[in-house]
Motif scaffolding. Sequence first.
Motif, short mmCIF file in Angstrom:
data_model
loop_
_atom_site.label_atom_id
_atom_site.label_comp_id
_atom_site.label_asym_id
_atom_site.label_seq_id
_atom_site.Cartn_x
_atom_site.Cartn_y
_atom_site.Cartn_z
N ALA A 143 -24.16 -68.59 -11.30
CA ALA A 143 -24.95 -67.46 -10.59
C ALA A 143 -25.70 -66.83 -11.49
CB ALA A 143 -23.89 -66.96 -9.33
N GLY A 144 -25.06 -66.96 -13.26
CA GLY A 144 -24.87 -66.54 -14.22
C GLY A 144 -26.78 -66.20 -14.40
N SER A 145 -26.87 -67.52 -14.00
CA SER A 145 -27.96 -67.46 -15.15
C SER A 145 -29.47 -67.11 -14.18
CB SER A 145 -28.07 -69.50 -15.60
OG SER A 145 -28.40 -70.19 -14.31
N LEU A 146 -29.50 -67.59 -12.83
CA LEU A 146 -30.13 -66.53 -12.27
C LEU A 146 -29.51 -65.61 -11.82
CD1 LEU A 146 -29.93 -70.26 -10.98
CD2 LEU A 146 -32.44 -69.17 -11.80
N GLY A 147 -29.31 -64.83 -11.75
CA GLY A 147 -28.71 -63.98 -11.16
C GLY A 147 -29.65 -63.36 -11.91
N ALA A 148 -29.42 -63.61 -12.97
CA ALA A 148 -30.26 -62.55 -14.28
C ALA A 148 -31.91 -62.61 -13.66
CB ALA A 148 -30.76 -63.35 -15.59
N ILE A 149 -32.00 -63.89 -13.11
CA ILE A 149 -33.52 -63.55 -12.50
C ILE A 149 -34.08 -62.49 -11.71
CG2 ILE A 149 -35.00 -64.77 -11.17
CD1 ILE A 149 -34.43 -67.07 -13.03
N ARG A 150 -32.76 -62.44 -10.99
CA ARG A 150 -32.75 -61.73 -9.75
C ARG A 150 -32.62 -60.14 -9.86
NH1 ARG A 150 -29.48 -65.28 -7.27
NH2 ARG A 150 -30.77 -66.85 -6.54
N SER A 151 -32.22 -59.69 -11.41
CA SER A 151 -32.07 -58.71 -11.31
C SER A 151 -33.49 -57.95 -12.21
CB SER A 151 -30.91 -58.55 -12.30
OG SER A 151 -30.93 -58.85 -13.32
N ARG A 152 -34.20 -58.67 -12.71
CA ARG A 152 -35.46 -59.03 -13.13
C ARG A 152 -36.78 -58.19 -12.52
NH1 ARG A 152 -34.67 -61.04 -18.44
NH2 ARG A 152 -36.90 -60.43 -19.04
N SER A 153 -37.36 -57.15 -12.73
CA SER A 153 -38.88 -57.64 -11.56
C SER A 153 -40.29 -58.29 -12.33
CB SER A 153 -38.89 -55.70 -11.52
OG SER A 153 -38.96 -54.83 -13.19
N ARG A 154 -40.04 -57.37 -14.25
CA ARG A 154 -41.14 -58.60 -14.06
C ARG A 154 -41.61 -59.93 -14.59
NH1 ARG A 154 -44.85 -55.09 -16.32
NH2 ARG A 154 -46.54 -57.04 -16.98
N VAL A 155 -42.67 -60.75 -14.54
CA VAL A 155 -42.39 -61.89 -14.80
C VAL A 155 -42.97 -62.13 -16.37
CG1 VAL A 155 -42.73 -64.51 -14.41
CG2 VAL A 155 -42.94 -63.00 -12.53
N ASP A 156 -41.65 -62.58 -17.19
CA ASP A 156 -42.12 -63.00 -18.45
C ASP A 156 -41.51 -64.15 -19.01
OD1 ASP A 156 -40.23 -62.67 -18.58
OD2 ASP A 156 -39.39 -60.35 -19.84
N ARG B 285 -43.50 -79.72 -14.64
CA ARG B 285 -44.59 -79.62 -13.69
C ARG B 285 -44.87 -78.51 -12.69
NH1 ARG B 285 -44.75 -85.29 -13.49
NH2 ARG B 285 -43.76 -84.95 -11.90
N PHE B 286 -43.34 -78.55 -11.89
CA PHE B 286 -42.88 -77.14 -11.18
C PHE B 286 -43.52 -75.83 -11.88
CE2 PHE B 286 -39.74 -79.46 -8.26
CZ PHE B 286 -40.08 -79.46 -7.39
N LEU B 287 -42.93 -75.93 -13.35
CA LEU B 287 -42.80 -74.38 -13.50
C LEU B 287 -44.76 -74.34 -14.98
CD1 LEU B 287 -39.83 -74.46 -16.03
CD2 LEU B 287 -40.14 -72.97 -13.71
N ASP B 288 -45.16 -75.38 -14.57
CA ASP B 288 -46.85 -75.17 -15.54
C ASP B 288 -48.09 -74.80 -14.19
OD1 ASP B 288 -45.88 -75.95 -17.09
OD2 ASP B 288 -46.97 -78.64 -17.69
N ASP B 289 -47.41 -75.49 -12.99
CA ASP B 289 -48.05 -74.95 -11.47
C ASP B 289 -47.63 -73.64 -11.26
OD1 ASP B 289 -49.88 -75.48 -9.51
OD2 ASP B 289 -47.72 -75.34 -8.00
N LEU B 290 -46.63 -73.53 -11.56
CA LEU B 290 -45.83 -71.57 -11.26
C LEU B 290 -46.56 -70.70 -11.82
CD1 LEU B 290 -42.70 -71.68 -10.29
CD2 LEU B 290 -44.26 -70.76 -8.37
N ARG B 291 -47.06 -71.25 -13.70
CA ARG B 291 -47.42 -70.85 -14.48
C ARG B 291 -49.25 -70.17 -14.15
NH1 ARG B 291 -44.93 -73.12 -18.11
NH2 ARG B 291 -42.84 -71.89 -19.18
N SER B 292 -49.64 -71.54 -13.68
CA SER B 292 -51.30 -71.19 -13.49
C SER B 292 -50.96 -70.30 -12.01
CB SER B 292 -51.43 -72.40 -13.33
OG SER B 292 -51.77 -73.55 -11.92
N ARG B 293 -50.86 -70.34 -11.41
CA ARG B 293 -50.19 -69.03 -10.30
C ARG B 293 -50.17 -68.53 -10.39
NH1 ARG B 293 -47.08 -72.93 -6.38
NH2 ARG B 293 -46.59 -71.33 -5.05
#
Lengths: 455, 399
Positions: free
Chosen positions: B116-129, B152-160
């Motif tokens: 849970a650690g690595s993604l817990g951090a994501i949830r607590s963030r607000s901005r995307v960086d 592939r997943f991430l490139d697609d996300l980034r462009s969106r």
Amino acid sequence: MFDTLSDRFDGIFKRLRGRGRLGDAEVDEVLREIRVALLEADVSLDVVRDLTGRIRARCTGAELSKSLTPAQQVIKVVNEELTSTLGGEALRISYASRPPTVVMLAGLQGAGKTTAAAALARWFKQQGRHPLLVGADLQRPAAVEQLRVLGRGVGVPVFSDPSSPVDVARRGVAEAARVGRDVVVIDTAGRLAIDTELMQEVRDVAAATSPQYTFFVVDAMTGQDAVRTARAFGDALALDGVILTKIDGDARGGAALSVKQVVGKPIAFVSTGERPEDFEPFHPDRMASRILGMGDVLSLIERAEREYDAGAAEKAMERLRAGRFTLEDFHDQLQQMKRMGPLQSVLGMLPGVPKEVRNASIDDRDVARVEAIIRSMTPAERDDPAVINGSRRARIASGSGTSATDVNNLLRQFKEMQRLMRSSGAMGAAVRSAGRRKTKGGRVTPSLKDAGSLR
Amino acid sequence: MTTVLVVVIVLLLVVLGAGTAVYVRRGQAAGGTRPPRGPRAPVGPGGARSAPPPPTSPEEVRARAPGAGERTGRALVPETEAAPAPTPDEERVASAPARGREGIAGRIGRARDALAGSLGAIRSRSRVDATTFEQLEEALLLADVGLPTTSRFLDDLRSRVRAGAIPDDASALLEALKQDVVSLFAGEDRSLHLADGSTSVWLFVGVNGVGKTTTIGKLAAREAAAGRAVVLAAGDTFRAAAGEQLATWAERSGARIVRGSDGADPSSVVFDAVQHAAARGVALVLADTAGRLHTKVNLMDELRKVRRVADRPPGSVAEVLLVLDATTGQNGLVQAREFAEAVEVTGVVLTKLDGTAKGGIVCAIRSELGIPIKLVGVGEGVDDLVVFDPVEFADALFS
């Protein structure tokens, strides 16, 4: 298995070879490539970070050498780091002063524990010990039966009863003491690291038998989970080493690096095939060399020493040099070589073998076919193949279930070999000729390269 | 000792040379039938098969009778989303669990806490960086999704994100990624098919130790519970006691089993099983095969032959299921490619998903090879085989 990883590095360093100096930008690029290669090889993310960090420090640091090209330098650094990650030295087994020495295997389902148990028992037997196999996997249907069959195959008795894993293990050790068996190999059921109940059970088995060695058995194809599982088993049991299985596939085997790093114990053995004899002690330095495509001659020599009758080989060599090497000798040597294991794995360990050849579909049935052909010859024919005419050839072909072309191919190949040995009398020539024929592309004989491209 | 090496090299050269020629010839001979595995147990032609299968319970006959005719040509096993009949969970509850069992989601989930650690951090963030993306990449890589598919997943996300299609919010980003994973598996055919008018064969293939035999055992039990008769073909004639293992499963579910002697040609075992099934009007044969590494050319050839033989009337290969261990790393993609190439894999069974492994490699398999993921194994019990659920899978991937 590590071949693909070494191919990767091959690619990187080929590009590197063109560069004169290794600047920061190059180091970055190389490290990026190494990261990709390691991740694709299933090396765990933590280990990758750790490794690339160390490699970076050493590449950009003060260790620049004048005598090496940048590529050589990086290869050297990577090699050393891989070796050190894979674990300083090989595990040396010591035996309990009061026998039996108890060895326990644990791991996930399907890692290959039962096969490894039989292989390990065979290995102990080869060391002059008298092992007893104990089947404490009462979970998987027919697991004990599998162990019994394998035990019969390797000539090691198997003890088990349908009570409970702990009882079976305890009684197995007592039985070994009673009948004078000095090593006990306990096969346990596969279990998930998060299954607290079963992890407690395997702890109980360990407590009841206090094994000298507890090995964690792990599949070389394992991905990132290797770290988690190894950690969990390492927490539950006092692991002494790791057995890496199924490394004869093309998995890149990053699990080896990860598990080693996490468990902190050496990879003791690797299994290189489905048969109990495809099993050997693990040598980190050799494996690192293999990762870097430098072959594994040491393992091959060791295997040869173990399985090959040195006197006979010496004699064969003399006859080879003198040009008196007959098909009969060839047949005898073939029998010896077969004991070293599948052809493919022998070939994989030879240095300098081109990738195409290493990956060629070498089938042990080819050996069987060659044997069949020779066995279908009369002693006179084996002594002097020149007497083989059309009708003899047809007879040999039908006797061996092959075709006249097959017989011809063998004879031609054999003659070629004789000619080579006579003209130069050295192995260098044989190897060089392999290379030459490869580039020529099968004029007289189908070249080795063809074998590769057929895949 | 170098002497030995020289001799070995010389021998290799001769054998290779001669063997290669033979190989070329054989290759051209349109893949004629081959003898059973080379160095393995010697078998005479035909191989003395063991006694005819033991008489099974009368259940088989009983199960066969009603409604058997309707089964042909349509999906049989998994209750797809469309037909919400008994959900896998409900089905599972019906049977007596061996040990205390939680729900499947619970079981898949219970291992995830550590991560849970690595993604817990994501949830607590607000901005995307950049860090957010790094954390997502890490999560995907740790789940064995693999670098190419992850990128592939991430490139697609980034462009969106750049295009403003995703709000600048870390948890929205995570949700979008989950959605992408789910839609990767959207529209895949997860049902297991039966062939019209002939004896269907479901062939189970895969590398060693992935759980083929166990999967067949579970499916057999499931079919039996649904009142449908099956014949099990013990096509793993190589591994010691593989036949016994399958026989134990057959006994549990009351299914018939056809076995060969150790080392027998697996094709002949499958052939016999099809004949046996056809003679008794059983519509489905579950065929086990020995585990084999996809790099072993002769063993893959053997598998091709098994498939060919199984496809001979009255048999018809309706499913070729690649059984894949969830702990498998990037090699899983190679396995899928090689097996698909050899025997036209129709679906993947992802086993051992109840551990800490997430089986992310199926993303790569789905996206690169288009093979549907049909079933997942979540335990050792008879009922721990359920239809693949992309939503649950995606959740677990990031939990």
